[in-house]
Every structure is written in C-alpha cells, then in structure tokens.
Design a protein around this motif. Structure first.
Motif, mmCIF file in Angstrom:
data_model
loop_
_atom_site.group_PDB
_atom_site.id
_atom_site.type_symbol
_atom_site.label_atom_id
_atom_site.label_comp_id
_atom_site.label_asym_id
_atom_site.label_seq_id
_atom_site.Cartn_x
_atom_site.Cartn_y
_atom_site.Cartn_z
ATOM 1 N N GLY A 9 -26.222 -11.710 0.711
ATOM 2 C CA GLY A 9 -25.148 -11.624 -0.270
ATOM 3 C C GLY A 9 -24.010 -12.573 0.067
ATOM 4 O O GLY A 9 -23.977 -13.183 1.131
ATOM 5 N N ARG A 38 -28.516 -2.505 -8.470
ATOM 6 C CA ARG A 38 -27.150 -2.943 -8.213
ATOM 7 C C ARG A 38 -26.184 -1.902 -8.738
ATOM 8 O O ARG A 38 -26.505 -1.130 -9.652
ATOM 9 C CB ARG A 38 -26.877 -4.308 -8.842
ATOM 10 N N VAL A 40 -21.810 -1.193 -9.432
ATOM 11 C CA VAL A 40 -20.390 -1.532 -9.403
ATOM 12 C C VAL A 40 -19.619 -0.226 -9.350
ATOM 13 O O VAL A 40 -20.113 0.819 -9.778
ATOM 14 C CB VAL A 40 -19.976 -2.377 -10.620
ATOM 15 N N THR A 91 -21.836 -9.523 -10.559
ATOM 16 C CA THR A 91 -21.111 -9.044 -9.393
ATOM 17 C C THR A 91 -21.363 -7.561 -9.172
ATOM 18 O O THR A 91 -21.181 -6.746 -10.087
ATOM 19 C CB THR A 91 -19.602 -9.296 -9.567
ATOM 20 N N ALA A 92 -21.821 -7.215 -7.977
ATOM 21 C CA ALA A 92 -22.168 -5.825 -7.657
ATOM 22 C C ALA A 92 -22.603 -5.755 -6.199
ATOM 23 O O ALA A 92 -22.802 -6.793 -5.550
ATOM 24 C CB ALA A 92 -23.299 -5.327 -8.552
ATOM 25 N N VAL A 93 -22.770 -4.545 -5.730
ATOM 26 C CA VAL A 93 -23.486 -4.327 -4.475
ATOM 27 C C VAL A 93 -24.966 -4.194 -4.827
ATOM 28 O O VAL A 93 -25.329 -3.396 -5.697
ATOM 29 C CB VAL A 93 -22.998 -3.065 -3.740
ATOM 30 N N TYR A 94 -25.783 -4.980 -4.175
ATOM 31 C CA TYR A 94 -27.211 -4.985 -4.447
ATOM 32 C C TYR A 94 -27.940 -4.209 -3.350
ATOM 33 O O TYR A 94 -27.713 -4.432 -2.152
ATOM 34 C CB TYR A 94 -27.732 -6.421 -4.514
ATOM 35 N N THR A 118 -25.816 -5.023 -0.098
ATOM 36 C CA THR A 118 -25.161 -6.289 0.220
ATOM 37 C C THR A 118 -24.345 -6.717 -0.994
ATOM 38 O O THR A 118 -24.806 -6.634 -2.132
ATOM 39 C CB THR A 118 -26.190 -7.364 0.627
ATOM 40 N N GLN A 119 -23.133 -7.161 -0.747
ATOM 41 C CA GLN A 119 -22.208 -7.506 -1.831
ATOM 42 C C GLN A 119 -22.510 -8.890 -2.375
ATOM 43 O O GLN A 119 -22.639 -9.858 -1.611
ATOM 44 C CB GLN A 119 -20.768 -7.452 -1.336
ATOM 45 N N THR A 121 -20.741 -11.415 -5.156
ATOM 46 C CA THR A 121 -19.571 -11.642 -5.985
ATOM 47 C C THR A 121 -19.694 -13.009 -6.633
ATOM 48 O O THR A 121 -19.869 -14.008 -5.940
ATOM 49 C CB THR A 121 -18.278 -11.561 -5.174
#
Length: 124
Positions: A9, A38, A40, A91-94, A118-119, A121
C-alpha cells in the motif's frame, strides 16, 4: 494457525498504479479461495475481487472491473492485486482474506481468515 500479511500500500496520484501482495502462512495456500476487500471509515467492508483455488474463477466488483487484476502464485503462497488507473475513490484500507472453499465468495462473512490491512491513498 493461518496468517495473512498484506504489503504494497501507499500514497499515489490519480492514474497511477500499485500492486498489493498478501502472503499466507500456517496453512496450505492452494486450499483457499482468496479475496480482496476494502473499507473506508464509516462504511462496510466492500468486496473488490476474488480468485478460486487454482485461479480458474475470478470475480470483480463493477467499480474496479477493467482496472484491477487479481492473481495468485500457489508456489509462493501469495495473492496479488494489481491496481491500475487508480482513482481517489479507490482510497481505502485494503484487506486480503482466505476462504476454505473452491470458489471465491463475495460476502466478507464467508471468509475464514483476514490480514491486518494496508492503506491505499489516491490523491487527485
């Protein structure tokens, strides 16, 4: 005990590419269908893509179809997510997830194991 560890990420600009990796340990990787989700803040975890045990079946969310590609290497015990033409809304945490069945599920509740996330952005 099965463990999943994501990597790859980061912060990128719109239109850029990024590749996420997820390594499985403590189990037989080829026994699991794998998925990427993912999330948010304030929203439910969203299905992104899934791949069957031997990569014969692949599903994508409509929002990423044509831009993201999932693949797996059953020798390296790793699943990958190639993300191209990234958009700010990506954009998100995956998270990667493992499901002890043949075909990938689309529901988060069906998965047995999860990575820590993993972030990703994407700036405009």
């Amino acid at each position: 005990q099965v463990q999943l560890v994501e990597s790859g990420g980061g912060l990128v600009q719109a239109g850029d590419s990024l590749r996420l990796s997820c390594a499985l340990s403590g189990g037989t990787f080829a026994n699991y269908a794998m998925g990427w989700f993912r999330q948010v803040p304030g929203k439910e975890r969203e299905f992104v893509t899934g791949i069957s045990r031997i990569a014969t079946i692949v599903y994508y969310a409509d929002s990423v179809k044509g831009r993201f590609t999932i693949s797996r290497d059953n020798v390296k015990n790793t699943v990958y997510l190639q993300m191209n033409s990234l958009k700010p809304e990506d954009t998100a945490v995956y998270y990667c997830a493992a499901d002890f069945r043949t075909t990938p599920a689309r529901r988060a509740a069906d998965y047995d194991y999860w990575g820590q996330g993993t972030q990703v952005t994407v700036s405009s």
